[in-house]
Design an enzyme around this catalytic site. Structure first.
Site, mmCIF file in Angstrom:
data_model
loop_
_atom_site.group_PDB
_atom_site.id
_atom_site.type_symbol
_atom_site.label_atom_id
_atom_site.label_comp_id
_atom_site.label_asym_id
_atom_site.label_seq_id
_atom_site.Cartn_x
_atom_site.Cartn_y
_atom_site.Cartn_z
ATOM 1 N N CYS A 1 80.630 19.238 44.193
ATOM 2 C CA CYS A 1 81.132 20.598 44.406
ATOM 3 C C CYS A 1 82.653 20.561 44.265
ATOM 4 O O CYS A 1 83.326 19.781 44.944
ATOM 5 C CB CYS A 1 80.718 21.074 45.794
ATOM 6 S SG CYS A 1 81.592 22.550 46.335
ATOM 7 N N ASP B 1 95.031 29.764 44.310
ATOM 8 C CA ASP B 1 94.078 29.945 43.211
ATOM 9 C C ASP B 1 94.763 29.543 41.899
ATOM 10 O O ASP B 1 95.920 29.884 41.653
ATOM 11 C CB ASP B 1 93.609 31.401 43.143
ATOM 12 C CG ASP B 1 92.388 31.573 42.253
ATOM 13 O OD1 ASP B 1 91.303 31.878 42.780
ATOM 14 O OD2 ASP B 1 92.511 31.383 41.009
ATOM 15 N N HIS C 1 80.257 22.592 53.817
ATOM 16 C CA HIS C 1 79.778 23.236 52.586
ATOM 17 C C HIS C 1 78.650 24.234 52.864
ATOM 18 O O HIS C 1 77.644 23.888 53.484
ATOM 19 C CB HIS C 1 79.280 22.185 51.580
ATOM 20 C CG HIS C 1 78.721 22.793 50.322
ATOM 21 N ND1 HIS C 1 79.462 22.921 49.178
ATOM 22 C CD2 HIS C 1 77.513 23.362 50.068
ATOM 23 C CE1 HIS C 1 78.733 23.523 48.250
ATOM 24 N NE2 HIS C 1 77.537 23.802 48.769
ATOM 25 N N HIS D 1 83.875 30.970 49.695
ATOM 26 C CA HIS D 1 85.334 31.023 49.750
ATOM 27 C C HIS D 1 85.789 32.459 49.869
ATOM 28 O O HIS D 1 85.131 33.373 49.361
ATOM 29 C CB HIS D 1 85.957 30.361 48.507
ATOM 30 C CG HIS D 1 85.438 30.880 47.203
ATOM 31 N ND1 HIS D 1 84.222 30.484 46.673
ATOM 32 C CD2 HIS D 1 85.953 31.777 46.326
ATOM 33 C CE1 HIS D 1 84.020 31.102 45.528
ATOM 34 N NE2 HIS D 1 85.061 31.903 45.290
ATOM 35 N N HIS E 1 88.893 34.986 49.020
ATOM 36 C CA HIS E 1 90.140 35.221 48.292
ATOM 37 C C HIS E 1 91.077 36.013 49.206
ATOM 38 O O HIS E 1 90.652 37.005 49.825
ATOM 39 C CB HIS E 1 89.886 36.072 47.045
ATOM 40 C CG HIS E 1 89.003 35.432 46.014
ATOM 41 N ND1 HIS E 1 89.496 34.851 44.865
ATOM 42 C CD2 HIS E 1 87.656 35.279 45.950
ATOM 43 C CE1 HIS E 1 88.491 34.383 44.133
ATOM 44 N NE2 HIS E 1 87.358 34.630 44.762
HETATM 45 P P1 AMP Z 1 84.755 33.192 42.424
HETATM 46 O O1 AMP Z 1 84.678 33.982 41.153
HETATM 47 O O2 AMP Z 1 84.848 34.063 43.645
HETATM 48 O O3 AMP Z 1 83.679 32.131 42.526
HETATM 49 O O4 AMP Z 1 86.171 32.504 42.387
HETATM 50 C C1 AMP Z 1 86.431 31.213 41.986
HETATM 51 C C2 AMP Z 1 87.918 31.102 41.978
HETATM 52 O O5 AMP Z 1 88.257 29.731 41.957
HETATM 53 C C3 AMP Z 1 88.594 31.747 40.765
HETATM 54 O O6 AMP Z 1 89.536 32.733 41.194
HETATM 55 C C4 AMP Z 1 89.281 30.562 40.078
HETATM 56 O O7 AMP Z 1 90.509 30.901 39.500
HETATM 57 C C5 AMP Z 1 89.428 29.578 41.214
HETATM 58 N N1 AMP Z 1 89.482 28.179 40.817
HETATM 59 C C6 AMP Z 1 88.654 27.518 39.974
HETATM 60 N N2 AMP Z 1 88.991 26.221 39.871
HETATM 61 C C7 AMP Z 1 90.076 26.061 40.691
HETATM 62 C C8 AMP Z 1 90.907 24.954 41.015
HETATM 63 N N3 AMP Z 1 90.693 23.727 40.505
HETATM 64 N N4 AMP Z 1 91.941 25.149 41.867
HETATM 65 C C9 AMP Z 1 92.175 26.376 42.388
HETATM 66 N N5 AMP Z 1 91.417 27.456 42.132
HETATM 67 C C10 AMP Z 1 90.396 27.308 41.289
HETATM 68 ZN ZN ZN Z 2 81.328 22.366 48.570
#
Ligand code: AMP
Ligand code: ZN
Length: 114
Positions: A3, A29, A45, A98, A100
């Site tokens: 993950c 992000d 998790h 998560h 935002h």
């Molecule tokens: P979601 O669409 O709510 O699942 O959001 C996933 C979020 O994770 C998106 O806003 C991505 O830009 C962010 N994301 C993906 N990979 C990473 C990473 N390695 N570091 C920081 N944010 C990430």
């Molecule tokens: Zn996880």
């Protein structure tokens, strides 16, 4: 297959840390949608809200208490928006619950595009 957010929490995958306590980790992000865009994740998790039950509902209170602290730490005094994308229709792409946190503008705009 691991993950991504568990790997970020453990430090295996790099991230820009904004906040951490015993239970919650928060980081910038990688593709910000506002001047301030941070993701708060629980160290335990869980896939998403659909997996919550009486035994793990502390995940949400731990997350929101951390967000309360992050808002103070980062001086988000004008306000901020919290978003959870839950499931495919909401655009969830990382299957580790998560939240935002979006801020850094006087007006964050409408909640949803029409
Ligand atoms: P979601 O669409 O709510 O699942 O959001 C996933 C979020 O994770 C998106 O806003 C991505 O830009 C962010 N994301 C993906 N990979 C990473 C990473 N390695 N570091 C920081 N944010 C990430
Ligand atoms: Zn996880």
């Amino acid at each position: 297959m691991g993950c991504l957010f568990c790997n970020i929490i453990s430090g295996k995958t790099p991230s820009t840390k904004v906040f951490e306590n015993e239970k919650v980790y928060a980081f910038k992000d990688i593709n910000p949608q506002a001047p301030f865009h941070v993701l708060a994740v629980h160290k335990e998790h869980t896939k998403n809200i659909d997996e919550l039950n009486e035994n793990n509902s502390h995940i949400m209170s731990d997350l929101f208490l951390a967000i309360n602290q992050i808002a103070k730490q980062e001086n988000l005094d004008k306000g901020y928006r919290v978003i959870i994308n839950n499931g495919p229709a909401a655009g969830q792409v990382i299957w580790h619950l998560h939240i935002h946190i979006l801020a850094g503008k006087d007006d964050l705009g409408p909640m949803l595009l029409k």
